[in-house]
Design an enzyme around this catalytic site. Structure first.
Site, PDB file in Angstrom:
ATOM      1  N   ASP A 136       0.874  -1.172   0.000  1.00  0.00           N
ATOM      2  CA  ASP A 136       0.000   0.000   0.000  1.00  0.00           C
ATOM      3  C   ASP A 136       0.905   1.214   0.000  1.00  0.00           C
ATOM      4  OD1 ASP A 136      -2.741   0.998   0.020  1.00  0.00           O
ATOM      5  OD2 ASP A 136      -2.168   1.925   1.904  1.00  0.00           O
ATOM      6  N   SER A 137       0.510   2.234  -0.725  1.00  0.00           N
ATOM      7  CA  SER A 137       1.405   3.379  -0.869  1.00  0.00           C
ATOM      8  C   SER A 137       0.621   4.663  -0.986  1.00  0.00           C
ATOM      9  CB  SER A 137       2.278   3.187  -2.116  1.00  0.00           C
ATOM     10  OG  SER A 137       1.459   2.975  -3.251  1.00  0.00           O
ATOM     11  N   LYS A 163      13.626   4.623 -11.733  1.00  0.00           N
ATOM     12  CA  LYS A 163      12.655   4.838 -10.640  1.00  0.00           C
ATOM     13  C   LYS A 163      12.649   3.645  -9.680  1.00  0.00           C
ATOM     14  CE  LYS A 163       7.921   5.673  -9.387  1.00  0.00           C
ATOM     15  NZ  LYS A 163       6.531   5.577  -9.785  1.00  0.00           N
TER      16      LYS A 163
HETATM   17  P1  IMP Z   1      -2.058   1.802  -3.978  1.00  0.00           P
HETATM   18  O1  IMP Z   1      -0.827   1.593  -3.169  1.00  0.00           O
HETATM   19  O2  IMP Z   1      -2.094   0.954  -5.191  1.00  0.00           O
HETATM   20  O3  IMP Z   1      -3.289   1.738  -3.124  1.00  0.00           O
HETATM   21  O4  IMP Z   1      -2.005   3.251  -4.576  1.00  0.00           O
HETATM   22  C1  IMP Z   1      -1.789   4.387  -3.820  1.00  0.00           C
HETATM   23  C2  IMP Z   1      -1.862   5.641  -4.641  1.00  0.00           C
HETATM   24  O5  IMP Z   1      -0.754   6.454  -4.245  1.00  0.00           O
HETATM   25  C3  IMP Z   1      -1.724   5.490  -6.135  1.00  0.00           C
HETATM   26  O6  IMP Z   1      -2.948   5.300  -6.752  1.00  0.00           O
HETATM   27  C4  IMP Z   1      -1.125   6.837  -6.516  1.00  0.00           C
HETATM   28  O7  IMP Z   1      -2.116   7.795  -6.514  1.00  0.00           O
HETATM   29  C5  IMP Z   1      -0.214   7.128  -5.347  1.00  0.00           C
HETATM   30  N1  IMP Z   1       1.134   6.594  -5.613  1.00  0.00           N
HETATM   31  C6  IMP Z   1       1.735   5.583  -4.952  1.00  0.00           C
HETATM   32  N2  IMP Z   1       2.958   5.342  -5.456  1.00  0.00           N
HETATM   33  C7  IMP Z   1       3.120   6.216  -6.468  1.00  0.00           C
HETATM   34  C8  IMP Z   1       4.180   6.427  -7.395  1.00  0.00           C
HETATM   35  O8  IMP Z   1       5.216   5.753  -7.405  1.00  0.00           O
HETATM   36  N3  IMP Z   1       3.951   7.390  -8.296  1.00  0.00           N
HETATM   37  C9  IMP Z   1       2.839   8.144  -8.338  1.00  0.00           C
HETATM   38  N4  IMP Z   1       1.821   7.974  -7.506  1.00  0.00           N
HETATM   39  C10 IMP Z   1       1.948   7.007  -6.569  1.00  0.00           C
END
Ligand code: IMP
Length: 197
Positions: A70-71, A176
């Site tokens: 998760d990010s 990246k």
């Molecule tokens: P998830 O971790 O797939 O739930 O996504 C988290 C959200 O954080 C993503 O949809 C992006 O909006 C943002 N995000 C996370 N990592 C990145 C990255 O490496 N680049 C750009 N946006 C990011």
């Protein structure tokens, strides 16, 4: 070869984790390849909680080693918004051009040194014996004044990394992955797994 499931539907993330886990003796497969086609609600309040929710749901179904991530993007001036809500900021289906423009306009008049931000990534793992592991990593940067670059996704075009003099959307995929929050958190998890298994 033992298999490991990465609980994501995102092809880019699958490619990255396969590159990083190469040589570990694990075949990494996606949720879909494992026959798990479900939507998991991410209702935790931290990155770690959300990653663990995803990993546990899939582990309960398959019994395999399962990883999930998760990010999000934390902007210091905006009290760390959009944070764990990053994917849902202004609505899940809203184009990133609009989300990025919104964040830039909320920083109007804010000088460079107060535009600090970071991408954060937590990785969770659930092992077949039920053990749980988490790792976290970040990449520090600043929010730019306009979108720049065509690589990457999401908030990459507004995330400027001073050490490169570029946004993460201007880095190649390989560049990246070497410095990103997700790449670093995955590397840490690889080390944890080597130690634990
Ligand atoms: P998830 O971790 O797939 O739930 O996504 C988290 C959200 O954080 C993503 O949809 C992006 O909006 C943002 N995000 C996370 N990592 C990145 C990255 O490496 N680049 C750009 N946006 C990011």
């Amino acid at each position: 070869m033992k298999r490991m499931i990465f609980a994501t539907g995102n092809a880019g993330k699958m490619k990255e984790i396969r590159m990083i886990m190469e040589g570990t003796g694990y075949e990494v497969i996606s949720m879909k390849e494992a026959g798990v086609d479900i939507e998991i609600e991410e209702n935790g309040s931290t990155y770690e909680e959300n990653a663990m929710i995803k990993a546990k749901v899939v582990a309960a179904i398959t019994g395999d080693t399962v990883l999930a991530d998760d990010s999000g993007l934390e902007i210091d001036y905006l009290n760390k918004e959009p944070g764990v809500q990053s994917a849902r900021y202004l609505g899940e289906d809203t184009p990133y051009a609009i989300k990025n423009a919104s964040l830039i306009s909320r920083l109007e008049g804010v000088p460079d040194e107060q535009r600090t931000a970071r991408f954060v990534c937590a990785i969770a793992a659930v092992l077949p014996d039920g053990r749980e592991l988490t790792t976290r990593a970040t990449i520090e940067g600043r929010i730019g004044y306009e979108e720049k670059g065509n690589h990457g996704f999401g908030y990459d075009p507004i995330f400027y990394v001073p050490e490169f003099g570029k946004t993460t959307a201007e880095l190649t995929e390989e560049e990246k992955n070497q410095v990103s929050h997700r790449g670093k958190a995955l590397e840490l998890m690889k080390k944890e797994l080597n130690r634990t298994i």
